[in-house]
Design an enzyme around this catalytic site. Sequence first.
Site, short mmCIF file in Angstrom:
data_model
loop_
_atom_site.label_atom_id
_atom_site.label_comp_id
_atom_site.label_asym_id
_atom_site.label_seq_id
_atom_site.Cartn_x
_atom_site.Cartn_y
_atom_site.Cartn_z
N SER A 40 3.12 -4.04 -17.95
CA SER A 40 2.62 -3.95 -16.58
C SER A 40 3.41 -4.77 -15.58
N LYS A 74 6.90 3.94 -15.87
CA LYS A 74 5.47 4.59 -15.44
C LYS A 74 6.01 6.09 -14.87
N TYR A 110 9.91 -1.25 -14.64
CA TYR A 110 8.55 -0.97 -14.70
C TYR A 110 8.02 0.31 -14.25
N ALA A 155 -0.03 -0.12 -21.01
CA ALA A 155 1.31 -0.21 -20.44
C ALA A 155 1.64 -1.56 -20.74
N TYR A 208 8.54 -15.21 -3.17
CA TYR A 208 9.80 -14.72 -3.42
C TYR A 208 10.51 -14.29 -2.10
N ASP A 240 -1.09 0.44 -31.45
CA ASP A 240 -0.23 0.91 -30.64
C ASP A 240 -0.26 2.24 -30.27
N ARG A 272 2.16 -5.22 0.60
CA ARG A 272 1.46 -4.80 -0.40
C ARG A 272 0.08 -4.23 -0.15
N THR A 279 0.60 4.10 -11.00
CA THR A 279 0.66 3.02 -9.96
C THR A 279 1.50 3.60 -8.86
N ASP A 280 1.26 3.15 -7.41
CA ASP A 280 1.98 3.28 -6.22
C ASP A 280 3.35 3.29 -6.27
N GLU A 281 3.86 2.30 -7.31
CA GLU A 281 5.11 2.01 -7.44
C GLU A 281 6.15 3.00 -7.69
N PRO A 341 15.05 -9.01 -7.97
CA PRO A 341 16.14 -8.17 -7.67
C PRO A 341 15.37 -6.80 -7.43
N HIS A 368 13.49 -5.77 -5.01
CA HIS A 368 12.14 -5.91 -4.58
C HIS A 368 11.59 -4.82 -3.66
N ALA A 420 9.95 2.92 -13.09
CA ALA A 420 10.84 3.88 -13.59
C ALA A 420 10.19 4.49 -15.01
P1 NAD Z 1 -2.46 -5.36 -18.27
O1 NAD Z 1 -1.07 -5.98 -18.51
O2 NAD Z 1 -3.31 -6.35 -18.02
O3 NAD Z 1 -3.12 -4.67 -19.74
C1 NAD Z 1 -2.41 -3.76 -20.42
C2 NAD Z 1 -3.20 -3.54 -21.52
O4 NAD Z 1 -2.40 -2.44 -22.34
C3 NAD Z 1 -3.12 -4.74 -22.46
O5 NAD Z 1 -4.57 -5.03 -22.98
C4 NAD Z 1 -2.01 -4.68 -23.71
O6 NAD Z 1 -2.48 -5.26 -24.84
C5 NAD Z 1 -2.33 -3.20 -23.76
N1 NAD Z 1 -1.29 -2.52 -24.32
C6 NAD Z 1 0.18 -2.77 -24.02
N2 NAD Z 1 1.21 -2.10 -24.89
C7 NAD Z 1 0.42 -1.33 -25.65
C8 NAD Z 1 0.52 -0.36 -26.60
N3 NAD Z 1 1.75 -0.07 -26.77
N4 NAD Z 1 -0.38 0.12 -27.22
C9 NAD Z 1 -1.73 -0.09 -27.15
N5 NAD Z 1 -1.97 -1.03 -25.98
C10 NAD Z 1 -0.90 -1.63 -25.39
O7 NAD Z 1 -2.32 -4.26 -17.23
P2 NAD Z 1 -3.27 -3.79 -16.11
O8 NAD Z 1 -2.99 -4.57 -14.87
O9 NAD Z 1 -4.68 -3.73 -16.53
O10 NAD Z 1 -2.69 -2.40 -15.78
C11 NAD Z 1 -3.49 -1.28 -16.78
C12 NAD Z 1 -2.77 0.08 -15.96
O11 NAD Z 1 -2.89 0.38 -14.83
C13 NAD Z 1 -1.21 0.24 -16.51
O12 NAD Z 1 -0.96 1.51 -16.76
C14 NAD Z 1 -0.55 0.04 -15.01
O13 NAD Z 1 0.57 0.38 -14.98
C15 NAD Z 1 -1.65 0.48 -13.97
N6 NAD Z 1 -1.85 -0.15 -12.58
C16 NAD Z 1 -1.85 -1.57 -12.59
C17 NAD Z 1 -1.81 -2.20 -11.22
C18 NAD Z 1 -2.17 -3.34 -11.03
O14 NAD Z 1 -2.08 -3.94 -9.84
N7 NAD Z 1 -2.29 -4.41 -11.88
C19 NAD Z 1 -1.80 -1.29 -10.00
C20 NAD Z 1 -1.83 0.35 -10.49
C21 NAD Z 1 -1.71 0.86 -11.65
P1 TYD Z 2 2.99 -8.69 -8.34
O1 TYD Z 2 1.61 -9.14 -8.39
O2 TYD Z 2 3.85 -9.04 -9.32
O3 TYD Z 2 2.91 -7.16 -8.18
P2 TYD Z 2 3.93 -5.91 -7.86
O4 TYD Z 2 4.97 -6.52 -8.06
O5 TYD Z 2 3.60 -5.10 -8.82
O6 TYD Z 2 3.57 -5.25 -6.36
O7 TYD Z 2 3.60 -9.11 -7.08
C1 TYD Z 2 3.04 -8.72 -5.75
C2 TYD Z 2 3.88 -9.27 -4.78
O8 TYD Z 2 4.11 -10.73 -4.66
C3 TYD Z 2 5.48 -8.76 -5.03
O9 TYD Z 2 6.02 -8.32 -3.48
C4 TYD Z 2 6.25 -9.90 -5.50
C5 TYD Z 2 5.28 -11.11 -4.89
N1 TYD Z 2 5.61 -12.01 -6.11
C6 TYD Z 2 6.09 -13.41 -5.48
O10 TYD Z 2 6.29 -13.56 -4.22
N2 TYD Z 2 5.92 -14.33 -5.90
C7 TYD Z 2 5.59 -14.38 -7.29
O11 TYD Z 2 5.73 -15.24 -8.20
C8 TYD Z 2 5.23 -13.25 -7.97
C9 TYD Z 2 4.76 -13.03 -9.43
C10 TYD Z 2 5.22 -12.17 -7.29
#
Ligand code: NAD
Ligand code: TYD
Length: 341
Positions: A86, A154, A150, A84, A207, A60, A214, A126-128, A274, A276, A152
């Site tokens: 995520s 990040k 989430y 994270a 949703y 961890d 996006r 993240t862009d969020e 909620p 969104h 907040a």
């Molecule tokens: P993911 O959920 O697929 O992977 C997260 C990984 O972190 C997992 O392997 C999990 O086991 C590990 N993890 C969680 N808590 C942990 C802890 N306390 N200690 C050690 N490991 C831990 O996420 P992802 O989609 O690969 O995202 C990776 C990073 O990129 C995140 O920081 C996320 O905020 C950021 N990000 C994701 C997206 C996206 O679209 N997925 C976009 C922009 C930024």
């Molecule tokens: P998501 O993949 O959860 O990424 P993020 O919320 O980080 O952008 O969702 C992408 C978009 O799709 C977001 O606008 C929420 C929407 N969405 C749905 O409409 N239905 C779903 O079941 C999920 C998971 C997301």
Amino acid sequence: MQNILVTGGAGFIGSAFVRHMIEKYPQYRIIVLDKLTYAGNLDNLLPVHDEPNFKFERGDIADREVVRRLIETERIDTIVNFAAESHVDRSILAPDAFIHTDVVGTYILLDEARLLGVNRIHHVSTDEVYGSIPEGFFKEGDPLQPNSPYSASKAGGEMMVRAYQVTYGLHTTVTRGSNTYGPYQYPEKVLPLFITEAIDNRPLPVYGDGMQVRDWLYVDDHASAIDLVLHEGRPGEIYNVGGENERHNIEITRLILKLLDKPESLIRFVADRPGHDRRYALACDKIKALGWQPSGDLETLMEKTVRWYEQNEWWWRKIKTGEYLEYYKRQYGQRLADATA
Ligand code: NAD
Ligand code: TYD
């Protein structure tokens, strides 16, 4: 740079980054620290598991002793933090783990880096964190207005990165990536969820009105952007990383159905998330000035992604059991029961 600690390297983007780095830089040692939460998956690292410059440790990032021991024994000089919680929907159901990992965990990494003299930390954000933008594009200097637990959490982690850079002079960089897609993504995010559900002829829960926007970034492009910032980024700087592929959610849903040759009757409009965010969009001039470009157009890369899930059922079918099904029921059970077609 020699010994790189990649936290969260068993997740979706982290594992893509590890596969990329192992192949491109045999001279670096890559040490993955991952808690293997529900989203962490060693299958994602199978392609590099036997490489001599790869090592995996389960743990961890919020556990100071684990982090300290690893930095010392592996003589870590660089940290790349992907770890994270995520998923926005899970953060709405239960925010605790998000504060633990995204805020406290990031702080522990920074603090141990400071105490043990680790030269370099790259933080994956993240862009969020910017919140929603009705028109135009977010720039790196814009204020952060996160709207979900989430985003907040990040933003909280990022603020600690900034403080450690300003106060202690740590060499930090941050990337803010947009919605990422590609192989090995846990099927709770919209793309792998919809692709794998459509393969099984199950309903796709869109949703609200599906008109949220996006920006879609292919996972290998996200990984190469982080590689570039790690090597060329300026200390203390933040870089937006967007795919420059904005689409409404409903367009993406229709594209998936078309690529799989499935009917649009699978679409269900369900109760909205909620808080969104309506639209995310990034100005990416800064990272482009370093020489980065997205590698292809969305339709081609989406097709490649869809085919990967079609051909790799071994990877996702075993995930869609147990805890996953409980989460699915909690998130979608009532929504789908109340849905409109
Ligand atoms: P993911 O959920 O697929 O992977 C997260 C990984 O972190 C997992 O392997 C999990 O086991 C590990 N993890 C969680 N808590 C942990 C802890 N306390 N200690 C050690 N490991 C831990 O996420 P992802 O989609 O690969 O995202 C990776 C990073 O990129 C995140 O920081 C996320 O905020 C950021 N990000 C994701 C997206 C996206 O679209 N997925 C976009 C922009 C930024
Ligand atoms: P998501 O993949 O959860 O990424 P993020 O919320 O980080 O952008 O969702 C992408 C978009 O799709 C977001 O606008 C929420 C929407 N969405 C749905 O409409 N239905 C779903 O079941 C999920 C998971 C997301």
